[in-house]
Design an enzyme around this catalytic site. Structure first.
Site, PDB file in Angstrom:
ATOM      1  N   HIS A 166       1.123  -1.341   0.021  1.00 40.38           N
ATOM      2  CA  HIS A 166      -0.001  -0.105  -0.084  1.00 40.38           C
ATOM      3  C   HIS A 166       0.953   1.132  -0.065  1.00 40.38           C
ATOM      4  O   HIS A 166       2.016   1.296   0.765  1.00 40.38           O
ATOM      5  CB  HIS A 166      -0.954  -0.101   1.366  1.00 40.38           C
ATOM      6  N   CYS A 271      -2.437   3.155   9.356  1.00 41.84           N
ATOM      7  CA  CYS A 271      -3.622   2.036   8.930  1.00 41.84           C
ATOM      8  C   CYS A 271      -4.909   2.109   9.760  1.00 41.84           C
ATOM      9  O   CYS A 271      -5.865   1.688   9.340  1.00 41.84           O
ATOM     10  CB  CYS A 271      -3.252   0.821   8.729  1.00 41.84           C
TER      11      CYS A 271
HETATM   12  N1  ARG Z   1      -3.954  -7.116   6.636  1.00 45.30           N
HETATM   13  C1  ARG Z   1      -4.174  -5.834   5.965  1.00 45.30           C
HETATM   14  C2  ARG Z   1      -4.373  -6.011   4.464  1.00 45.30           C
HETATM   15  O1  ARG Z   1      -3.324  -6.753   3.956  1.00 45.30           O
HETATM   16  C3  ARG Z   1      -3.614  -4.839   6.400  1.00 45.30           C
HETATM   17  C4  ARG Z   1      -3.975  -3.286   5.830  1.00 45.30           C
HETATM   18  C5  ARG Z   1      -2.942  -2.345   6.125  1.00 45.30           C
HETATM   19  N2  ARG Z   1      -3.649  -0.922   6.005  1.00 45.30           N
HETATM   20  C6  ARG Z   1      -3.070  -0.100   5.206  1.00 45.30           C
HETATM   21  N3  ARG Z   1      -3.855   1.208   5.259  1.00 45.30           N
HETATM   22  N4  ARG Z   1      -1.924  -0.167   4.651  1.00 45.30           N
HETATM   23  O2  ARG Z   1      -5.034  -5.496   3.692  1.00 45.30           O
END
Ligand code: ARG
Length: 279
Positions: A166, A271
């Site tokens: 991300h 997050c």
């Molecule tokens: N386990 C989640 C996923 O892989 C973690 C999300 C983390 N969120 C972020 N905004 N980077 O989707």
């Protein structure tokens, strides 16, 4: 209060499947009490500067705690996420319901286009500019659709390292501070190690070198960029001595909030809170 965030308590948080490299090897490896304490501590720190709205957690949705992935908020509009992985798709209706109940306008795009909210879309504070990451979760096509729907400028960045799947795991647009004369275009804290060449060039074209805070791999893998800034207060999971000095010299007040239980799922402070205010 001027700033508002949406959070979701970690009652059902866990690593129950693997959809990013951080989760692999951490299945079932969460200490729930420790996670609750770390989340509470973020809630406490954020409450000093902002109003927090809470979303009711639901069983069997262990990643719902990462509200930054609910979508993106711009004034009265909510752009809902369409998750890439089926494991997270069930969260979508709950996020939508909450925003509709609160009176937001749903700015949705239909079809199979993937978009993971603030995880891949970050506004440059004080500028009409949205940075968007694509390559792992969000499709480039959603950037093009958003361009048609909103009058802000969008700069797309291609992500090429699966550890930083991300945009918000390795790029954070910072507001200016009152201590140093705030640069009109703002600043950025980022890990240059894993963007495509063209994307690095876009970042360098936008920010002069003095406004780019480049971090090293050690800070990056400890999610230093996954921070929350409220004016000059900066909440982060980890900071090396060198990065701390750089940030403090620029006038940021560094507030450490370790959330290593959440790192096991591939997320950190940023997050865990979705911004509800456009700045
Ligand atoms: N386990 C989640 C996923 O892989 C973690 C999300 C983390 N969120 C972020 N905004 N980077 O989707």
């Amino acid at each position: 209060m001027k700033f508002r965030f949406l959070m979701c308590p970690p009652d059902y948080f866990g690593v129950e499947y693997s959809i990013n490299p951080w989760m692999t090897g951490n299945l079932g490896n969460i200490d729930p009490e420790r996670a609750k304490k770390q989340w509470q501590s973020l809630f406490g720190s954020l409450s000093n500067f902002a109003e927090i709205e809470l979303l009711r957690p639901l069983p069997h949705l262990p990643d719902m705690v990462f509200t930054a992935n609910a979508g993106l908020v711009r004034e009265d509009a909510f752009i809902p996420s369409h998750f890439k992985h089926p494991e997270r798709r069930q969260e979508e209706t709950h996020f939508r319901k909450w925003f509709l109940m609160k009176g937001y306008r749903l700015a949705d795009f239909t079809g199979p286009v993937r978009f993971e909210g603030e995880g891949d879309a970050l506004f440059q504070p004080g500028n009409n500019l949205l940075w968007m990451g694509y390559g792992f979760r969000t499709d480039l096509q959603s950037c093009n659709l958003l361009k048609k729907m909103f009058p802000f400028r969008i700069i797309t960045l291609q992500l090429v390292d699966p550890r930083f799947y991300h945009l918000d795991t390795r790029f954070y647009p910072l507001p200016g501070t009152s201590v140093m004369l705030a640069p009109a275009k703002g600043r950025v804290m980022y890990y240059p190690g894993a963007f495509s060449e063209d994307s690095l060039q876009s970042i360098e074209e936008y920010f002069p070198a003095r406004d780019r805070i480049e971090i090293n791999e050690e800070d990056a893998i400890h999610f230093a960029c996954n921070a929350i800034a409220i004016e000059n207060n900066l909440i982060l999971n980890h900071v090396s001595p060198a990065l701390k000095i750089r940030l403090q010299t620029l006038g940021y007040r560094v507030i450490l909030n370790p959330v290593d239980e959440f790192l096991k799922a591939g997320g950190s402070n940023k997050c865990l809170a979705l911004s509800l205010t456009s700045n």
